[in-house]
Design a protein around this motif. Structure first.
Motif, PDB file in Angstrom:
ATOM      1  N   ALA A  80       0.840  -1.204   0.000  1.00  0.00           N
ATOM      2  CA  ALA A  80       0.000   0.000   0.000  1.00  0.00           C
ATOM      3  C   ALA A  80       0.875   1.255   0.000  1.00  0.00           C
ATOM      4  O   ALA A  80       0.605   2.215  -0.733  1.00  0.00           O
ATOM      5  CB  ALA A  80      -0.940  -0.006   1.213  1.00  0.00           C
ATOM      6  N   MET A  83       2.379   1.734  -3.475  1.00  0.00           N
ATOM      7  CA  MET A  83       1.392   2.302  -4.404  1.00  0.00           C
ATOM      8  C   MET A  83       1.224   3.797  -4.146  1.00  0.00           C
ATOM      9  O   MET A  83       1.179   4.593  -5.094  1.00  0.00           O
ATOM     10  CB  MET A  83       0.042   1.575  -4.275  1.00  0.00           C
ATOM     11  CG  MET A  83       0.052   0.154  -4.793  1.00  0.00           C
ATOM     12  SD  MET A  83      -1.598  -0.612  -4.879  1.00  0.00           S
ATOM     13  CE  MET A  83      -2.117  -0.610  -3.168  1.00  0.00           C
ATOM     14  N   MET A  89      -2.102   2.550  -8.566  1.00  0.00           N
ATOM     15  CA  MET A  89      -2.649   1.314  -8.024  1.00  0.00           C
ATOM     16  C   MET A  89      -2.224   0.154  -8.925  1.00  0.00           C
ATOM     17  O   MET A  89      -2.407   0.209 -10.139  1.00  0.00           O
ATOM     18  CB  MET A  89      -4.169   1.386  -7.952  1.00  0.00           C
ATOM     19  CG  MET A  89      -4.793   0.150  -7.321  1.00  0.00           C
ATOM     20  SD  MET A  89      -6.587   0.221  -7.284  1.00  0.00           S
ATOM     21  CE  MET A  89      -6.971  -0.031  -9.001  1.00  0.00           C
ATOM     22  N   VAL A 110      -6.497  -5.076  -4.324  1.00  0.00           N
ATOM     23  CA  VAL A 110      -6.020  -3.708  -4.145  1.00  0.00           C
ATOM     24  C   VAL A 110      -7.145  -2.760  -4.529  1.00  0.00           C
ATOM     25  O   VAL A 110      -8.044  -3.119  -5.298  1.00  0.00           O
ATOM     26  CB  VAL A 110      -4.743  -3.399  -4.966  1.00  0.00           C
ATOM     27  CG1 VAL A 110      -3.566  -4.215  -4.468  1.00  0.00           C
ATOM     28  CG2 VAL A 110      -4.957  -3.617  -6.450  1.00  0.00           C
ATOM     29  N   TRP A 112      -8.189   1.812  -4.640  1.00  0.00           N
ATOM     30  CA  TRP A 112      -7.696   3.171  -4.564  1.00  0.00           C
ATOM     31  C   TRP A 112      -8.842   4.142  -4.320  1.00  0.00           C
ATOM     32  O   TRP A 112      -9.877   4.080  -4.977  1.00  0.00           O
ATOM     33  CB  TRP A 112      -6.980   3.520  -5.874  1.00  0.00           C
ATOM     34  CG  TRP A 112      -6.676   4.965  -6.051  1.00  0.00           C
ATOM     35  CD1 TRP A 112      -5.731   5.682  -5.377  1.00  0.00           C
ATOM     36  CD2 TRP A 112      -7.299   5.868  -6.946  1.00  0.00           C
ATOM     37  NE1 TRP A 112      -5.736   6.983  -5.810  1.00  0.00           N
ATOM     38  CE2 TRP A 112      -6.694   7.123  -6.792  1.00  0.00           C
ATOM     39  CE3 TRP A 112      -8.324   5.731  -7.884  1.00  0.00           C
ATOM     40  CZ2 TRP A 112      -7.083   8.231  -7.526  1.00  0.00           C
ATOM     41  CZ3 TRP A 112      -8.701   6.847  -8.611  1.00  0.00           C
ATOM     42  CH2 TRP A 112      -8.069   8.076  -8.430  1.00  0.00           C
ATOM     43  N   TYR A 154      -4.708   4.285  -0.589  1.00  0.00           N
ATOM     44  CA  TYR A 154      -4.440   3.020  -1.274  1.00  0.00           C
ATOM     45  C   TYR A 154      -4.636   1.886  -0.278  1.00  0.00           C
ATOM     46  O   TYR A 154      -4.183   1.965   0.867  1.00  0.00           O
ATOM     47  CB  TYR A 154      -3.009   3.000  -1.826  1.00  0.00           C
ATOM     48  CG  TYR A 154      -2.809   4.022  -2.917  1.00  0.00           C
ATOM     49  CD1 TYR A 154      -2.981   3.671  -4.245  1.00  0.00           C
ATOM     50  CD2 TYR A 154      -2.486   5.339  -2.609  1.00  0.00           C
ATOM     51  CE1 TYR A 154      -2.825   4.610  -5.256  1.00  0.00           C
ATOM     52  CE2 TYR A 154      -2.332   6.282  -3.612  1.00  0.00           C
ATOM     53  CZ  TYR A 154      -2.498   5.905  -4.932  1.00  0.00           C
ATOM     54  OH  TYR A 154      -2.351   6.837  -5.932  1.00  0.00           O
ATOM     55  N   CYS A 156      -4.716  -2.499   0.401  1.00  0.00           N
ATOM     56  CA  CYS A 156      -4.243  -3.809  -0.044  1.00  0.00           C
ATOM     57  C   CYS A 156      -4.719  -4.868   0.950  1.00  0.00           C
ATOM     58  O   CYS A 156      -4.635  -4.672   2.164  1.00  0.00           O
ATOM     59  CB  CYS A 156      -2.715  -3.819  -0.130  1.00  0.00           C
ATOM     60  SG  CYS A 156      -2.024  -5.389  -0.698  1.00  0.00           S
TER      61      CYS A 156
END
Length: 165
Positions: A80, A83, A89, A110, A112, A154, A156
């Protein structure tokens, strides 16, 4: 044949719309989570909230609950952050994730720019491949990461078939 394809796509879309309405009601996206968590010190609040939301989905399907894995959380957090730092992403390289997880079966979601844990899980549930990871009976453990930069968030989630060590 083309008419069947169009009909199939329409049915998928219609089914997703019905599922979205039902799922949206479950999430109450604008309401903050008021639940008090009894959590170990090694996990962040957002990790515990995400775990709770994932396990509610699994419980609805009578699937065994996930356990949080601190190593998976560490991996998800680093991804994360990567990113966020790249302002992009993207998924991890699965070979890297498998190597990190000692060759076990792994998956990753994932996302965003969802603002809350409820919003990110809601968006994953609406996506067939992301929902598959959340509801897969093969996965037993999960880890979460969250990072923000310049107002973007972001997310994850990393899934594994390994038991918590």
């Amino acid at each position: 044949m083309k008419n069947l394809q169009i009909l199939f796509i329409f049915c998928l879309f219609f089914s997703s719309c019905l599922n979205a309405k039902k799922t949206e009601e479950n999430y109450k996206l604008n309401e903050p989570i008021k639940k008090e968590f009894n959590r170990p010190n090694e996990f962040n609040e957002y990790e515990v909230v995400l775990l709770d939301l994932h396990n509610k989905e699994r419980k609805n399907k009578k699937i065994k609950e996930f356990k949080l894995d601190k190593n998976l959380c560490s991996y998800a957090q680093k991804h994360a952050e990567n990113m966020a730092n790249k302002n992009s992403m993207y998924h991890s390289k699965m070979n890297d994730l498998m190597e990190f997880n000692k060759g076990s079966l792994v998956g990753e979601n994932v996302a965003w720019n969802q603002k809350t844990e409820q919003e990110v899980v809601f968006s994953w549930i609406l996506s067939p491949m992301h929902r598959y990871n959340i509801l897969s009976k093969k996965y037993k453990t999960v880890g979460f990461g969250k990072a923000s930069k310049n107002g973007s968030i972001y997310w994850c989630a990393v899934f594994s078939d390994k038991e918590v060590e």
